[in-house]
Design a protein around this motif. Structure first.
Motif, mmCIF file in Angstrom:
data_model
loop_
_atom_site.group_PDB
_atom_site.id
_atom_site.type_symbol
_atom_site.label_atom_id
_atom_site.label_comp_id
_atom_site.label_asym_id
_atom_site.label_seq_id
_atom_site.Cartn_x
_atom_site.Cartn_y
_atom_site.Cartn_z
ATOM 1 N N LEU A 127 0.811 -1.207 0.000
ATOM 2 C CA LEU A 127 0.000 0.000 0.000
ATOM 3 C C LEU A 127 0.847 1.260 0.000
ATOM 4 N N ALA A 128 0.492 2.174 -0.892
ATOM 5 C CA ALA A 128 1.057 3.525 -0.866
ATOM 6 C C ALA A 128 -0.036 4.456 -0.354
ATOM 7 N N ILE A 129 0.315 5.333 0.559
ATOM 8 C CA ILE A 129 -0.621 6.309 1.111
ATOM 9 C C ILE A 129 -0.269 7.680 0.559
ATOM 10 N N ILE A 130 -1.275 8.374 0.049
ATOM 11 C CA ILE A 130 -1.096 9.726 -0.467
ATOM 12 C C ILE A 130 -1.786 10.700 0.471
ATOM 13 N N ILE A 131 -1.043 11.716 0.899
ATOM 14 C CA ILE A 131 -1.585 12.750 1.778
ATOM 15 C C ILE A 131 -1.311 14.106 1.134
ATOM 16 N N ALA A 132 -2.374 14.817 0.819
ATOM 17 C CA ALA A 132 -2.245 16.198 0.358
ATOM 18 C C ALA A 132 -2.402 17.082 1.594
ATOM 19 N N THR A 133 -1.481 18.001 1.776
ATOM 20 C CA THR A 133 -1.521 18.857 2.956
ATOM 21 C C THR A 133 -1.310 20.309 2.553
ATOM 22 N N ARG A 134 -1.810 21.180 3.405
ATOM 23 C CA ARG A 134 -1.631 22.616 3.160
ATOM 24 C C ARG A 134 -1.772 23.368 4.475
ATOM 25 N N VAL A 194 4.716 6.528 1.644
ATOM 26 C CA VAL A 194 3.822 7.641 1.985
ATOM 27 C C VAL A 194 4.259 8.805 1.112
ATOM 28 N N ILE A 195 3.358 9.261 0.260
ATOM 29 C CA ILE A 195 3.679 10.397 -0.589
ATOM 30 C C ILE A 195 2.948 11.602 -0.033
ATOM 31 N N LEU A 196 3.719 12.594 0.353
ATOM 32 C CA LEU A 196 3.181 13.798 0.966
ATOM 33 C C LEU A 196 3.306 14.941 -0.035
ATOM 34 N N ALA A 197 2.168 15.425 -0.520
ATOM 35 C CA ALA A 197 2.131 16.523 -1.485
ATOM 36 C C ALA A 197 1.745 17.788 -0.733
ATOM 37 N N ASP A 198 2.716 18.654 -0.529
ATOM 38 C CA ASP A 198 2.562 19.836 0.315
ATOM 39 C C ASP A 198 2.321 21.083 -0.538
ATOM 40 N N GLY A 199 1.158 21.675 -0.368
ATOM 41 C CA GLY A 199 0.828 22.908 -1.075
ATOM 42 C C GLY A 199 0.835 24.111 -0.167
ATOM 43 N N GLY A 200 1.409 23.981 1.006
ATOM 44 C CA GLY A 200 1.377 25.050 2.002
ATOM 45 C C GLY A 200 2.308 26.206 1.708
ATOM 46 N N GLU A 238 10.689 14.973 8.877
ATOM 47 C CA GLU A 238 11.928 14.440 9.451
ATOM 48 C C GLU A 238 11.728 13.797 10.821
ATOM 49 N N GLU A 239 10.613 14.079 11.476
ATOM 50 C CA GLU A 239 10.318 13.472 12.778
ATOM 51 C C GLU A 239 9.898 12.005 12.651
ATOM 52 N N PHE A 240 9.701 11.515 11.420
ATOM 53 C CA PHE A 240 9.175 10.166 11.215
ATOM 54 C C PHE A 240 10.088 9.341 10.307
ATOM 55 N N PRO A 241 11.305 9.043 10.780
ATOM 56 C CA PRO A 241 12.258 8.318 9.932
ATOM 57 C C PRO A 241 11.839 6.883 9.612
ATOM 58 N N ARG A 242 10.947 6.296 10.402
ATOM 59 C CA ARG A 242 10.496 4.920 10.125
ATOM 60 C C ARG A 242 9.551 4.852 8.936
ATOM 61 N N LEU A 243 8.948 5.979 8.593
ATOM 62 C CA LEU A 243 8.008 5.995 7.468
ATOM 63 C C LEU A 243 8.743 6.303 6.168
ATOM 64 N N PRO A 244 8.461 5.538 5.110
ATOM 65 C CA PRO A 244 9.092 5.787 3.813
ATOM 66 C C PRO A 244 8.387 6.945 3.087
ATOM 67 N N ILE A 245 8.700 8.166 3.499
ATOM 68 C CA ILE A 245 7.989 9.343 2.998
ATOM 69 C C ILE A 245 8.717 9.943 1.792
ATOM 70 N N VAL A 246 7.939 10.189 0.750
ATOM 71 C CA VAL A 246 8.403 10.967 -0.402
ATOM 72 C C VAL A 246 7.715 12.317 -0.256
ATOM 73 N N TYR A 247 8.514 13.367 -0.135
ATOM 74 C CA TYR A 247 7.976 14.709 0.116
ATOM 75 C C TYR A 247 8.099 15.552 -1.141
ATOM 76 N N ARG A 248 6.979 16.128 -1.570
ATOM 77 C CA ARG A 248 6.974 16.996 -2.745
ATOM 78 C C ARG A 248 6.195 18.276 -2.446
ATOM 79 N N ARG A 249 6.731 19.394 -2.883
ATOM 80 C CA ARG A 249 6.032 20.680 -2.807
ATOM 81 C C ARG A 249 5.241 20.850 -4.094
ATOM 82 N N VAL A 250 4.026 21.401 -3.988
ATOM 83 C CA VAL A 250 3.159 21.594 -5.150
ATOM 84 C C VAL A 250 2.613 23.012 -5.108
ATOM 85 N N HIS A 251 2.954 23.794 -6.142
ATOM 86 C CA HIS A 251 2.444 25.168 -6.219
ATOM 87 C C HIS A 251 2.048 25.480 -7.644
ATOM 88 N N PRO A 252 0.933 26.132 -7.854
ATOM 89 C CA PRO A 252 -0.024 26.540 -6.831
ATOM 90 C C PRO A 252 -0.761 25.323 -6.283
#
Length: 141
Positions: A9-16, A39-45, A54-68
C-alpha cells in the motif's frame, strides 16, 4: 510480529498549512502494525513541513512541494510518485488519525476481495460535527 500480505500500500496525503494535524496523522501511520510501502506527501502550504516529515524516519515518505496548491493537482502529482511495487493506493486527509491495526485490517480485506472490487474505505467514527444537511434543513424547517 506482523502478517505478510501479497499486496502493498502507498498512502497519499495532500496537505496545506496543517503541521500539527499532519504530525498526528503521521504518528498514527507510524504506529500501525503494518507500515505502508510508501507515503507520498504533497505539500501545497505556504511554509514547508519538511521538519515534521523528518520526525518520522520509520516511514518511507516521499515529500513533494506543489504550487499553486489544489487538492486534485497535489493528488495527481503524488500518484505519479507511487512505486510500481505498491499495487494499492490510499488517499488520506492530513487530519485523519487511524486506529491501531487499521492498515493491517485493510490489507487483510484485500487478501480476500474478489477481483471485481474496485475500492474500499475506512469509516470516520469520531466526527462530532453535525452534518451540514441538518443545519441547512433547520433553516427551512
Amino acid at each position: 510480529m506482523s502478517a505478510t500480505f501479497r499486496h502493498s500500500l502507498a498512502i497519499i496525503i495532500a496537505t496545506r498549512d496543517h503541521p500539527q494535524e499532519l504530525r498526528r496523522t503521521l504518528t498514527s501511520l507510524e504506529g500501525q502494525s503494518v507500515l505502508p510501502r510508501q507515503v507520498i506527501l504533497a505539500d501545497g502550504g505556504a511554509r514547508t513541513v519538511e521538519g515534521v516529515v523528518e520526525e518520522f524516519p520509520r516511514l518511507p515518505i516521499v515529500y513533494r512541494r506543489v504550487h499553486p496548491p489544489a487538492l486534485a493537482r497535489q493528488q495527481n502529482l503524488a500518484v505519479n510518485e507511487v512505486e510500481p511495487s505498491a499495487d494499492l493506493i490510499g488517499f488520506m486527509d492530513d487530519d485523519i488519525v487511524l486506529e491501531p491495526g487499521s492498515l493491517e485490517a485493510m490489507l487483510a480485506f484485500w487478501e480476500q476481495a474478489p477481483p471485481e472490487v474496485g475500492g474500499a474505505a475506512f469509516n470516520i467514527v469520531n466526527n462530532t460535527a453535525p452534518p451540514r444537511a441538518v443545519w441547512l434543513k433547520s433553516l427551512f424547517g
